[in-house]
Motif scaffolding. Structure first.
Motif, short mmCIF file in Angstrom:
data_model
loop_
_atom_site.label_atom_id
_atom_site.label_comp_id
_atom_site.label_asym_id
_atom_site.label_seq_id
_atom_site.Cartn_x
_atom_site.Cartn_y
_atom_site.Cartn_z
N THR A 77 1.13 -0.87 -0.28
CA THR A 77 0.15 0.12 0.11
C THR A 77 0.89 1.58 0.01
OG1 THR A 77 -0.04 -0.16 1.84
CG2 THR A 77 -2.02 -0.99 0.90
N ALA A 78 0.03 2.35 -0.22
CA ALA A 78 0.83 3.81 -0.65
C ALA A 78 0.99 3.67 0.78
CB ALA A 78 -0.41 5.18 -0.78
N HIS A 79 0.84 3.10 2.04
CA HIS A 79 0.82 4.21 4.23
C HIS A 79 2.54 3.05 4.43
CE1 HIS A 79 0.60 4.66 7.68
NE2 HIS A 79 0.99 3.64 8.30
N VAL A 80 2.31 1.57 3.51
CA VAL A 80 3.55 1.42 3.99
C VAL A 80 4.90 1.53 2.60
CG1 VAL A 80 4.71 -1.63 3.69
CG2 VAL A 80 1.86 -0.99 4.28
N ILE A 81 4.66 1.37 1.62
CA ILE A 81 5.54 2.32 1.08
C ILE A 81 6.25 3.38 1.69
CG2 ILE A 81 5.97 3.79 -1.65
CD1 ILE A 81 4.42 1.56 -2.89
N GLU B 210 2.70 9.74 2.72
CA GLU B 210 1.88 8.26 1.86
C GLU B 210 1.18 9.60 0.37
OE1 GLU B 210 -2.65 6.05 2.62
OE2 GLU B 210 -1.14 6.77 4.01
N LYS B 211 1.17 10.77 0.75
CA LYS B 211 0.65 11.44 0.30
C LYS B 211 1.49 11.65 -1.14
CE LYS B 211 -1.20 15.86 -0.67
NZ LYS B 211 -0.92 15.68 -2.92
N THR C 47 1.40 10.84 -4.95
CA THR C 47 1.18 11.61 -6.10
C THR C 47 2.81 11.18 -7.26
OG1 THR C 47 1.01 13.33 -4.68
CG2 THR C 47 2.46 14.01 -6.86
N HIS C 48 3.25 10.05 -6.99
CA HIS C 48 3.99 9.69 -8.03
C HIS C 48 3.28 8.35 -8.19
CE1 HIS C 48 8.55 10.72 -7.06
NE2 HIS C 48 8.05 11.12 -5.50
N LYS C 49 2.58 7.73 -7.92
CA LYS C 49 1.68 6.79 -8.75
C LYS C 49 0.70 6.95 -9.87
CE LYS C 49 -2.03 5.05 -6.68
NZ LYS C 49 -3.17 4.51 -6.13
N GLU C 50 0.11 8.32 -9.55
CA GLU C 50 -0.61 9.28 -10.75
C GLU C 50 0.12 9.53 -11.31
OE1 GLU C 50 -2.34 11.89 -7.50
OE2 GLU C 50 -4.37 10.98 -6.88
#
Length: 84
Positions: free
Chosen positions: A33-37, A45-46, A50-53
């Motif tokens: 998840t973004a939180h774990v990453i 997490e944000k 943002t990177h994922k988007e």
């Protein structure tokens, strides 16, 4: 000077990547998840979201599975380990 913001007209990679690109893509491909990453990379997490988007936009995809498959095809992420 090129804009730092990705657009649907941005060429599909591999031309430019941030230093966070590969680690985030790699961890996304592991299903984290973004939180774990964010916790692992010591970023928010944000920031991960943002990177994922931006990945989605640059790769011209709309979901994680398609993004990871395309990133693998482009050599941006290690191939999926074979079962066995």
């Amino acid at each position: 000077m090129a804009s730092a913001t990705a657009t649907w007209n941005t060429p599909v990679w591999p031309g430019h990547r941030s230093t966070r690109c590969r680690p985030i893509l790699s961890l996304l491909s592991e299903g984290l998840t973004a939180h774990v990453i964010g916790s692992r990379l010591r970023i928010t997490e944000k920031t991960v979201v943002t990177h994922k988007e931006n990945f989605y936009m640059k790769l011209r995809v709309h979901d994680r599975v398609t993004a990871i498959n395309k990133a693998r095809a482009l050599g941006l992420v290690s191939p999926e380990p074979s079962a066995g």
